[in-house]
Scaffold this active site. Structure first.
Site, PDB file in Angstrom:
ATOM      1  N   HIS A  63      97.666 -33.251  -6.342  1.00 39.47           N
ATOM      2  CA  HIS A  63      96.631 -33.000  -5.332  1.00 39.47           C
ATOM      3  C   HIS A  63      95.364 -33.714  -5.803  1.00 39.47           C
ATOM      4  CE1 HIS A  63      98.982 -29.835  -3.266  1.00 39.47           C
ATOM      5  NE2 HIS A  63      99.473 -29.629  -4.483  1.00 39.47           N
ATOM      6  N   ARG A  65      92.851 -34.510  -3.666  1.00 40.46           N
ATOM      7  CA  ARG A  65      91.752 -33.889  -2.908  1.00 40.46           C
ATOM      8  C   ARG A  65      90.907 -34.816  -2.048  1.00 40.46           C
ATOM      9  NH1 ARG A  65      94.081 -29.020  -3.685  1.00 40.46           N
ATOM     10  NH2 ARG A  65      93.628 -28.070  -5.699  1.00 40.46           N
ATOM     11  N   ASP A 153     103.401 -29.195   1.876  1.00 41.81           N
ATOM     12  CA  ASP A 153     103.111 -28.524   0.605  1.00 41.81           C
ATOM     13  C   ASP A 153     101.738 -27.854   0.607  1.00 41.81           C
ATOM     14  OD1 ASP A 153     103.601 -27.724  -2.104  1.00 41.81           O
ATOM     15  OD2 ASP A 153     102.014 -29.131  -2.643  1.00 41.81           O
ATOM     16  N   HIS A 180     107.978 -27.074  -0.058  1.00 34.10           N
ATOM     17  CA  HIS A 180     107.374 -26.027  -0.896  1.00 34.10           C
ATOM     18  C   HIS A 180     108.016 -24.739  -0.393  1.00 34.10           C
ATOM     19  CE1 HIS A 180     103.512 -23.576  -1.886  1.00 34.10           C
ATOM     20  NE2 HIS A 180     104.182 -22.801  -1.044  1.00 34.10           N
ATOM     21  N   HIS A 233     108.631 -28.016  -7.014  1.00 29.88           N
ATOM     22  CA  HIS A 233     108.301 -26.961  -7.982  1.00 29.88           C
ATOM     23  C   HIS A 233     109.189 -25.710  -7.977  1.00 29.88           C
ATOM     24  CE1 HIS A 233     106.160 -25.375  -4.500  1.00 29.88           C
ATOM     25  NE2 HIS A 233     105.108 -26.163  -4.632  1.00 29.88           N
ATOM     26  N   ASP A 307     102.221 -30.862 -10.167  1.00 24.12           N
ATOM     27  CA  ASP A 307     101.520 -30.097  -9.132  1.00 24.12           C
ATOM     28  C   ASP A 307     100.036 -30.008  -9.505  1.00 24.12           C
ATOM     29  OD1 ASP A 307     101.109 -28.731  -6.799  1.00 24.12           O
ATOM     30  OD2 ASP A 307     102.149 -26.902  -7.401  1.00 24.12           O
ATOM     31  N   HIS A 311      90.322 -27.639  -9.344  1.00 22.91           N
ATOM     32  CA  HIS A 311      89.394 -26.793  -8.582  1.00 22.91           C
ATOM     33  C   HIS A 311      88.009 -26.855  -9.206  1.00 22.91           C
ATOM     34  CE1 HIS A 311      92.258 -24.908  -5.882  1.00 22.91           C
ATOM     35  NE2 HIS A 311      93.111 -24.804  -6.903  1.00 22.91           N
TER      36      HIS A 311
HETATM   37 ZN   LIG Z   1     103.481 -26.305  -3.394  1.00 21.89          ZN
END
Ligand SMILES: [Zn+2]
Length: 431
Positions: A63, A65, A153, A180, A233, A307, A311
């Site tokens: 991710h 972002r 996901d 996911h 995952h 994954d 944050h």
């Molecule tokens: Zn996921």
């Protein structure tokens, strides 16, 4: 013509069955030769004595972002962090703002990646519009714009009719669908694995069956049309059992991955209400982790991923129940694999490298993940004996929320090469 020679290293290239002392010669961004005692003159020579030379790592689930939450991570900071972990290719998840459910966002990511010229970025598009699980997104249009896969996901499609149509449509346009696996009605407001630890902490749990049921459902519907289905995952014993059965039963287009934290750590990381341990799927209890490791030893999984989910600090400083889900991971994934699988005696290093190079390359069908002559010269050089303590704040990612923060791991990228150009060396990005 520019040439690069990597001398005196130990080469591991699982795609070609190489696991021995070799030199690697790169010619204009392409692997020219992998052999012992190369005497070729080169513009640049790297002495890899005592180091391990592998294809650049490929991470199927990150991710980054951008667009939308550049305060958490950008394509640039995510790419720099990936390079520091020996990763040269990633698949970016589409839960962005705006959601990557159309060709404009896909084209934006590809254009930005080209401008940055750091790593290979393969964007995944959303399966449904706005990832709302109702209407299919413009899947073929996104494919034509360069999307490597589709996935919702972050969430899962709850309506089986929509999921079945998505799988059939993906099959029609030969697109990979990444799932996911989660059953919302079982997860409800769960914030960690449901079990002894969640009871001790007084936190609402996510039962393993939330994942088990969704995995079984995905396999059943994907199998109907032999869709290219990739299970993201996986973390439960039930998922391992279902994947084992489906693969044994000849579902050839089924692939599956494990994110490295799920074979390394248990839900006991949540003690002390450590919000870095809050993620989806949740860290599971030891029996599930052992089942995942057994699945890895039986070669049920095609890839190891991160994954990577950065944050901002306030989102992780909240009380556990309110904190954001996710951990960063691209700077630590090789070390985690090396520490918890190889050093722990579960698999040889070459098997771990396979699951982070040619394994994921095959899932997304890209011509990467090998040191074959003529291949793109994406290369990582690791010190597999280097012990280091993770300091998330000192990393390249904007996110400091790494579940391995403060832990001592073994193995570190020393040098990362993309298209024959050194992009990372001894802790610094080279540009
Ligand atoms: Zn996921």
């Amino acid at each position: 013509m520019t040439t690069l020679l990597i001398k005196n290293g130990h080469v591991i290239d699982p795609a070609n069955g190489i696991d021995e002392a070799c030199d690697v010669l790169v010619n204009n961004g392409i692997i020219a030769k992998v052999a012992k005692d190369l005497k070729d003159k080169a513009d640049e020579t790297i002495d890899a004595h005592g180091l391990t030379v592998t294809p650049g790592l490929i991470d199927l689930q990150v991710h980054f972002r951008e667009p939308g939450r550049e305060d958490r991570e950008t394509l640039e900071t995510g790419s720099r962090a990936a390079l520091a972990g020996g990763i040269t290719s990633v698949v970016t998840m589409p839960n962005l703002s705006p959601v990557a459910d159309n060709k404009t966002v896909i084209e934006f990511i590809i254009k930005r990646a080209t401008e940055l010229d750091l790593i290979n970025i393969y964007p995944a598009g959303a399966t449904t519009k706005g990832q709302n699980g109702k209407l299919l997104a413009e899947i073929n249009e996104m494919k034509n714009s360069g999307a490597i896969a589709i996935t919702d996901d972050g969430v899962d499609i709850q309506n089986e009719g929509v999921l079945m149509r998505a799988l059939e449509y993906a099959k029609t346009c030969d697109m990979l669908l990444m799932s996911h696996c989660e059953t919302d009605d079982l997860t409800e407001d769960g914030v960690m694995h449901e079990g002894w630890v969640s009871t001790q902490l007084g936190l609402p749990g996510v039962p393993a069956e939330s994942e088990d049921l969704a995995v079984v459902k995905n396999i059943m519907l994907g199998r109907r049309c032999n869709a290219r289905l990739h299970l993201l995952h996986n973390s439960t014993a039930g998922a391992v059992k279902a994947i084992r059965a489906a693969k044994a039963d000849g579902y050839k287009n089924l692939t599956a991955e494990v994110s490295v934290q799920h074979f390394a750590l248990t839900d006991e990381e949540c003690f002390g209400y450590n919000t870095n341990a809050k993620m989806y799927p949740p860290l599971r209890s030891r029996d599930h982790v052992n089942a995942i490791i057994a699945g890895i030893k039986d070669d049920l999984f095609d890839a190891f991923t991160t994954d990577h989910a950065p944050h901002i600090e306030p989102d992780k400083l909240a009380p556990f129940a309110d904190a954001a889900f996710g951990s960063t991971g691209v700077e630590t994934s090789f070390a985690v694999m090396n520490t918890y699988l190889v050093k722990a005696g579960h698999i040889p290093l070459s098997k771990g490298i396979e699951k982070m190079t040619i394994g994921p390359a095959r899932v997304i069908r890209v011509d990467k993940g090998t040191l074959s002559e003529g291949a793109d010269a994406d290369i990582a050089i690791f010190d597999t004996a280097k012990e280091w303590t993770v300091d998330a704040k000192a990393g390249f990612s904007k996110g400091n929320n790494c579940i391995f923060d403060g832990k001592t791991l073994t193995g570190k990228a020393v040098c990362t090469i993309v298209d024959g150009k050194v992009k990372y060396r001894d802790g610094e990005i080279v540009s």
